[in-house]
Write a protein that holds these residues in place. Sequence first.
Motif, PDB file in Angstrom:
ATOM      1  N   VAL A  25      13.157  47.234  33.995  1.00  0.00           N
ATOM      2  CA  VAL A  25      14.202  46.662  33.144  1.00  0.00           C
ATOM      3  C   VAL A  25      14.032  47.280  31.760  1.00  0.00           C
ATOM      4  O   VAL A  25      12.975  47.153  31.148  1.00  0.00           O
ATOM      5  N   GLN A  26      15.066  47.935  31.260  1.00  0.00           N
ATOM      6  CA  GLN A  26      14.935  48.733  30.048  1.00  0.00           C
ATOM      7  C   GLN A  26      15.645  48.150  28.839  1.00  0.00           C
ATOM      8  O   GLN A  26      15.295  48.480  27.709  1.00  0.00           O
ATOM      9  N   ASP A  27      16.631  47.324  29.045  1.00  0.00           N
ATOM     10  CA  ASP A  27      17.386  46.779  27.927  1.00  0.00           C
ATOM     11  C   ASP A  27      16.636  45.609  27.286  1.00  0.00           C
ATOM     12  O   ASP A  27      16.307  44.632  27.977  1.00  0.00           O
ATOM     13  N   PRO A  28      16.351  45.673  25.986  1.00  0.00           N
ATOM     14  CA  PRO A  28      15.597  44.588  25.334  1.00  0.00           C
ATOM     15  C   PRO A  28      16.264  43.227  25.457  1.00  0.00           C
ATOM     16  O   PRO A  28      15.582  42.212  25.605  1.00  0.00           O
ATOM     17  N   GLN A  29      17.609  43.198  25.425  1.00  0.00           N
ATOM     18  CA  GLN A  29      18.298  41.911  25.540  1.00  0.00           C
ATOM     19  C   GLN A  29      18.111  41.318  26.927  1.00  0.00           C
ATOM     20  O   GLN A  29      17.850  40.116  27.080  1.00  0.00           O
ATOM     21  N   ASN A  30      18.228  42.150  27.959  1.00  0.00           N
ATOM     22  CA  ASN A  30      18.006  41.670  29.326  1.00  0.00           C
ATOM     23  C   ASN A  30      16.572  41.194  29.521  1.00  0.00           C
ATOM     24  O   ASN A  30      16.324  40.150  30.132  1.00  0.00           O
ATOM     25  N   LEU A  31      15.623  41.977  29.020  1.00  0.00           N
ATOM     26  CA  LEU A  31      14.224  41.577  29.154  1.00  0.00           C
ATOM     27  C   LEU A  31      13.970  40.268  28.428  1.00  0.00           C
ATOM     28  O   LEU A  31      13.324  39.358  28.967  1.00  0.00           O
ATOM     29  N   GLY A  32      14.485  40.162  27.213  1.00  0.00           N
ATOM     30  CA  GLY A  32      14.287  38.920  26.461  1.00  0.00           C
ATOM     31  C   GLY A  32      14.884  37.714  27.148  1.00  0.00           C
ATOM     32  O   GLY A  32      14.291  36.629  27.187  1.00  0.00           O
ATOM     33  N   ALA A  73       9.916  51.270  31.380  1.00  0.00           N
ATOM     34  CA  ALA A  73      10.475  49.934  31.161  1.00  0.00           C
ATOM     35  C   ALA A  73      10.215  49.501  29.729  1.00  0.00           C
ATOM     36  O   ALA A  73       9.302  49.998  29.065  1.00  0.00           O
ATOM     37  N   ALA A  74      11.019  48.572  29.269  1.00  0.00           N
ATOM     38  CA  ALA A  74      10.806  48.007  27.940  1.00  0.00           C
ATOM     39  C   ALA A  74       9.544  47.164  27.932  1.00  0.00           C
ATOM     40  O   ALA A  74       9.213  46.507  28.918  1.00  0.00           O
ATOM     41  N   GLY A  75       8.828  47.210  26.815  1.00  0.00           N
ATOM     42  CA  GLY A  75       7.690  46.330  26.608  1.00  0.00           C
ATOM     43  C   GLY A  75       8.095  45.190  25.692  1.00  0.00           C
ATOM     44  O   GLY A  75       9.273  45.015  25.363  1.00  0.00           O
ATOM     45  N   VAL A  76       7.112  44.395  25.279  1.00  0.00           N
ATOM     46  CA  VAL A  76       7.412  43.263  24.406  1.00  0.00           C
ATOM     47  C   VAL A  76       7.439  43.761  22.959  1.00  0.00           C
ATOM     48  O   VAL A  76       6.449  43.723  22.244  1.00  0.00           O
ATOM     49  N   THR A  77       8.592  44.258  22.555  1.00  0.00           N
ATOM     50  CA  THR A  77       8.825  44.746  21.204  1.00  0.00           C
ATOM     51  C   THR A  77       9.377  43.618  20.336  1.00  0.00           C
ATOM     52  O   THR A  77       9.779  42.567  20.855  1.00  0.00           O
ATOM     53  N   VAL A 105      10.889  39.730  42.323  1.00  0.00           N
ATOM     54  CA  VAL A 105      11.006  41.067  41.744  1.00  0.00           C
ATOM     55  C   VAL A 105      12.467  41.324  41.394  1.00  0.00           C
ATOM     56  O   VAL A 105      13.342  41.242  42.263  1.00  0.00           O
ATOM     57  N   VAL A 106      12.719  41.634  40.124  1.00  0.00           N
ATOM     58  CA  VAL A 106      14.068  41.925  39.642  1.00  0.00           C
ATOM     59  C   VAL A 106      14.127  43.391  39.237  1.00  0.00           C
ATOM     60  O   VAL A 106      13.270  43.879  38.496  1.00  0.00           O
ATOM     61  N   GLY A 107      15.153  44.090  39.708  1.00  0.00           N
ATOM     62  CA  GLY A 107      15.279  45.510  39.437  1.00  0.00           C
ATOM     63  C   GLY A 107      15.966  45.817  38.124  1.00  0.00           C
ATOM     64  O   GLY A 107      16.394  44.929  37.379  1.00  0.00           O
ATOM     65  N   SER A 108      16.082  47.100  37.855  1.00  0.00           N
ATOM     66  CA  SER A 108      16.643  47.564  36.593  1.00  0.00           C
ATOM     67  C   SER A 108      18.162  47.449  36.592  1.00  0.00           C
ATOM     68  O   SER A 108      18.802  47.256  37.628  1.00  0.00           O
ATOM     69  N   GLU A 109      18.735  47.589  35.393  1.00  0.00           N
ATOM     70  CA  GLU A 109      20.169  47.546  35.214  1.00  0.00           C
ATOM     71  C   GLU A 109      20.800  48.756  35.914  1.00  0.00           C
ATOM     72  O   GLU A 109      20.415  49.885  35.678  1.00  0.00           O
ATOM     73  N   GLY A 110      21.753  48.497  36.776  1.00  0.00           N
ATOM     74  CA  GLY A 110      22.467  49.582  37.419  1.00  0.00           C
ATOM     75  C   GLY A 110      21.836  50.048  38.716  1.00  0.00           C
ATOM     76  O   GLY A 110      22.490  50.086  39.764  1.00  0.00           O
ATOM     77  N   ARG A 111      20.547  50.383  38.703  1.00  0.00           N
ATOM     78  CA  ARG A 111      19.906  50.952  39.892  1.00  0.00           C
ATOM     79  C   ARG A 111      19.271  49.913  40.797  1.00  0.00           C
ATOM     80  O   ARG A 111      19.010  50.176  41.966  1.00  0.00           O
ATOM     81  N   GLY A 112      18.970  48.757  40.282  1.00  0.00           N
ATOM     82  CA  GLY A 112      18.312  47.747  41.098  1.00  0.00           C
ATOM     83  C   GLY A 112      16.858  48.094  41.355  1.00  0.00           C
ATOM     84  O   GLY A 112      16.191  48.740  40.540  1.00  0.00           O
ATOM     85  N   ALA A 119      19.760  40.217  34.135  1.00  0.00           N
ATOM     86  CA  ALA A 119      19.149  39.052  33.498  1.00  0.00           C
ATOM     87  C   ALA A 119      19.769  37.754  34.000  1.00  0.00           C
ATOM     88  O   ALA A 119      19.076  36.760  34.226  1.00  0.00           O
ATOM     89  N   VAL A 120      21.084  37.755  34.194  1.00  0.00           N
ATOM     90  CA  VAL A 120      21.763  36.558  34.703  1.00  0.00           C
ATOM     91  C   VAL A 120      21.319  36.271  36.133  1.00  0.00           C
ATOM     92  O   VAL A 120      20.974  35.138  36.484  1.00  0.00           O
ATOM     93  N   ALA A 121      21.311  37.304  36.968  1.00  0.00           N
ATOM     94  CA  ALA A 121      20.923  37.118  38.372  1.00  0.00           C
ATOM     95  C   ALA A 121      19.484  36.633  38.484  1.00  0.00           C
ATOM     96  O   ALA A 121      19.182  35.700  39.233  1.00  0.00           O
TER      97      ALA A 121
END
Length: 284
Positions: free
Chosen positions: A116-123, A144-148, A207-214, A241-243
């Motif tokens: 998961v790469q989008d900070p908003q989705n991760l948050g 993947a995004a870390g806790v920034t 386990v939740v996949g990345s945006e677009g690719r799953g 993030a919603v799913a």
Amino acid sequence: MARVGGRAKPRPRALSGDLTETIWGRHPVEEVLRAGRRKVHRLLVLQDHTPPERVTRLAKEAGVRLQPVELLPVATQHHQGIAAQVDPYPYAELNSLLERAARAGEAPLLLLLDQVQDPQNLGTLLRSAEAVGVHGVVLPLNGAAGVTPAVVAASAGACEHLWIARANLAQAIRRLKQEGLWIAGLENSSEAKRIDQIDLRPPLALVVGSEGRGLRRLVGESCDFLVQIPMRGLVESLNAAVAGSLVLYEVWRRAGYSGASGGGVPQSDRQEPEPSRSSKNAND
């Protein structure tokens, strides 16, 4: 130097010799102080801004002085007039996530995020995970995004109360299987069963996949089963993030909203019997 009102104003400098991050926003700063897991070096408040009473109290208890400044060292307009310069996020080890569940006397519930790469989705996912009492989160080492600070803001500071590990995801899944956890991959595919057709009670890792690719292929093949959310409308899928948040709440519902403030769901209100699954040991 930053220019405000035609005059150049110096920004507060980062602490020399230290790796620090700047967290901004009322809720994120409050949760950093409340969790007490990071050292807070400086608490910066814009002049003419009054910090929330809870932040003032927590800062006093932590021995951190509020420092009025003319500018905050953040590249956002959503800072709400307050920021904190803190140590980097304290990642945990995978073992400590399992130990946390054991100390609570609960079957482990973990969230694994596959790139998961989008900070908003991760948050958003971290905020949902903390809300339902997930014992820990595992992020990949790479891709993947870390806790920034942006993720801290997106989670409204909820990540400060979570145990988050960074690990090779395939190795982490193998280890969790050895510890008796079921691995459920969230995937919109023909192989996936609807969440109401399978037992989602812990011990479980979602386990939740990345945006677009799953989910990546090898990660999906490592899961014990795949699940999907039934949909009625015309769109083909939900935001990651919603799913992920919906499934986390469904898992918690199956556990009778254990630990919910204000009391859980009465036993008579739970839908029984749950769809069954074989013993974990019988399938190993």
